[in-house]
Design an enzyme around this catalytic site. Structure first.
Site, PDB file in Angstrom:
ATOM      1  N   ASP A 178     -63.697 -73.430   8.487  1.00 51.93           N
ATOM      2  CA  ASP A 178     -62.323 -73.283   8.976  1.00 51.93           C
ATOM      3  C   ASP A 178     -61.881 -71.826   8.912  1.00 51.93           C
ATOM      4  O   ASP A 178     -61.289 -71.298   9.866  1.00 51.93           O
ATOM      5  CB  ASP A 178     -61.362 -74.145   8.136  1.00 51.93           C
ATOM      6  CG  ASP A 178     -61.485 -75.633   8.462  1.00 51.93           C
ATOM      7  OD1 ASP A 178     -62.379 -75.978   9.257  1.00 51.93           O
ATOM      8  OD2 ASP A 178     -60.709 -76.444   7.924  1.00 51.93           O
ATOM      9  N   ASP A 190     -60.382 -82.066   4.781  1.00 56.70           N
ATOM     10  CA  ASP A 190     -60.444 -81.525   6.135  1.00 56.70           C
ATOM     11  C   ASP A 190     -60.117 -82.642   7.124  1.00 56.70           C
ATOM     12  O   ASP A 190     -60.807 -83.659   7.173  1.00 56.70           O
ATOM     13  CB  ASP A 190     -61.843 -80.956   6.396  1.00 56.70           C
ATOM     14  CG  ASP A 190     -61.979 -80.399   7.800  1.00 56.70           C
ATOM     15  OD1 ASP A 190     -61.166 -79.539   8.165  1.00 56.70           O
ATOM     16  OD2 ASP A 190     -62.875 -80.847   8.535  1.00 56.70           O
ATOM     17  N   THR A 234     -56.438 -79.092  11.640  1.00 57.28           N
ATOM     18  CA  THR A 234     -56.781 -80.403  12.201  1.00 57.28           C
ATOM     19  C   THR A 234     -55.836 -81.493  11.692  1.00 57.28           C
ATOM     20  O   THR A 234     -55.423 -82.369  12.455  1.00 57.28           O
ATOM     21  CB  THR A 234     -58.233 -80.770  11.853  1.00 57.28           C
ATOM     22  OG1 THR A 234     -58.458 -80.518  10.464  1.00 57.28           O
ATOM     23  CG2 THR A 234     -59.208 -79.942  12.646  1.00 57.28           C
ATOM     24  N   THR A 235     -55.495 -81.434  10.398  1.00 58.06           N
ATOM     25  CA  THR A 235     -54.538 -82.406   9.853  1.00 58.06           C
ATOM     26  C   THR A 235     -53.164 -82.201  10.480  1.00 58.06           C
ATOM     27  O   THR A 235     -52.465 -83.170  10.814  1.00 58.06           O
ATOM     28  CB  THR A 235     -54.434 -82.260   8.317  1.00 58.06           C
ATOM     29  OG1 THR A 235     -55.745 -82.322   7.764  1.00 58.06           O
ATOM     30  CG2 THR A 235     -53.584 -83.352   7.713  1.00 58.06           C
TER      31      THR A 235
END
Length: 413
Positions: free
Chosen positions: A391, A60, A93-94
């Site tokens: 998520d 994550d 997020t990445t």
């Protein structure tokens, strides 16, 4: 004219202009390279050990960015955009970190050639507007779909969010759970705090289940607990912030007496105060008594004799969720304990989940809530499963609130 003298703290590094801009971009590139390999279904997990020696295994982006001990001030902005994406959208997020890094990488040659940053910023803003317009053009509206079609679309969105996670092989099982969990919340706010996630070591991932109500681990209990009933139908719940046990008053106060009779009066008064509280709880009609503070062995035996269930030291979060779901109020005194102050639910049961006992409240009329009980092996594995589900839950909430979805090409095709 006197020359200006600038006094800075010793060791201060002062740099500006093109070299500093290049340094900032290079620092951001290093951060991007640290998370790049976690992207996508074939991405790898990172094992990060913090300064306390705790190991975290995750892919994550926001979690990795928080755990990286980044010192460079420019690179810290990437941590902030990852946190912002996690709070606002949940997933991706990445992706935002890598996208920001790639934009900086493309702009670096222009900086080296002497193009002013303001011109580059204007160009990026224009590009962002074009990208948003294109995404809006490709979006699929979900307003006019039937409930079955909408549920299936939400399930696909949840499954897509899990496709790059540790639990991707069980995404069919978990995507249904996530959609059921989010749809059970009060619209239109869909409050995230009304979804509880509990982790129980042992068992397989497929043993994870959804409780349409509140579930929490059995708290510490005193002698007499075994004699209490472990299930009720249409039960009334008293929620307390009161300590129901005898305390040694020498720890709290000083009492001076000159004979044994006076001392006995003090002891009798302590017992009388406790029994008055217990009698008031029994008279209220409550079947289940929950308290944030300890419930001692005298109270436990008292309730057991009257076929009442009790649990002390209930965590704040579980108490609040029980209150919102079942109604009633968290009381600090039993003086005003009327029928209106009690919560209600259709079913209460205590059951074994792995090596733990869980108290489960279902059929709660006051508020819509649910609890995901996760099963699995190692502690790190369960924590990563929780992050993956967070998520997916955020994505489903976002899809319900926004009436459009943009499809992406599967990397496996």
């Amino acid at each position: 004219m006197q020359p200006q003298i600038l006094l800075l703290k010793e060791g201060t590094d002062q740099s500006q202009g093109k070299p500093q801009l290049i340094s900032n971009i290079n620092a951001c590139q290093l951060v991007v390279d640290a998370v790049r390999t976690t992207l996508g279904p074939r991405g790898m997990d990172k094992l990060i050990v913090d300064h306390n020696g705790k190991a975290v295994i995750s892919n994550d982006g926001a979690t990795i960015m928080k755990l990286l001990d980044i010192v460079h001030p420019a690179a810290k902005t990437l941590v902030d955009i990852a946190k912002s994406q996690d709070a606002e959208v949940g997933d991706g997020t990445t992706s935002v970190v890598i996208l920001a890094g790639e934009l900086l990488k493309r702009l670096k040659p222009f900086i080296e050639e002497g193009v002013h940053p303001r011109i580059l910023v204007r160009a990026v803003r224009t590009a962002a507007k074009l990208a948003v317009d294109k995404v809006s053009e490709l979006a699929v509206k979900i307003d006019n779909k039937s409930p079955e079609e909408q549920r299936e679309l939400l399930r696909k969105c949840a499954a897509t969010a899990m496709s790059s996670k540790l639990i991707h092989q069980q995404k069919e099982h978990f995507s249904k759970m996530v959609v059921d969990a989010v749809l059970s919340l009060d619209a239109p706010l869909l409050p995230l705090h009304m979804i509880g996630i509990k982790k129980v070591s042992g068992g397989a991932l497929e043993d994870s289940f959804l409780v349409a109500g509140v579930a929490f681990k059995k708290t510490f209990s005193y002698a007499g607990f075994e004699m209490q009933p472990k299930s009720y139908q249409n039960c009334s719940i008293a929620l307390l912030n009161i300590e129901l046990e005898l305390k040694a008053e020498r720890d709290n106060a000083e009492v001076r007496v000159d004979n044994v009779k006076e001392y006995q009066k003090v002891v009798d008064a302590e017992w009388q105060i406790l029994y008055e509280k217990l009698a008031a709880l029994h008279a209220s009609g409550a079947n289940v008594v929950l308290s944030k503070l300890p419930i001692g062995d005298v109270a436990t035996q008292y309730f057991a004799d009257r076929d009442m269930f009790c649990a002390g030291r209930v965590p704040e979060e579980d108490m609040r969720r029980t209150q919102r779901a079942c109604g009633g109020a968290v009381l600090t005194s039993v003086r005003d304990l009327g029928a209106g102050a009690l919560g209600h639910c259709k079913d209460f049961t205590e059951r074994q989940v792995g090596g733990e006992r869980y108290n489960i409240f279902t059929g709660c009329p006051a508020g819509k809530t649910c609890t995901l009980v996760l099963r699995g092996g190692a502690e790190q594995f369960l924590e990563e499963t929780e992050r993956s589900l967070h998520d997916a839950i955020m994505i489903v909430r976002r899809t319900i609130k926004n009436d459009a979805v943009v499809a992406g090409e599967s990397p496996l095709q």
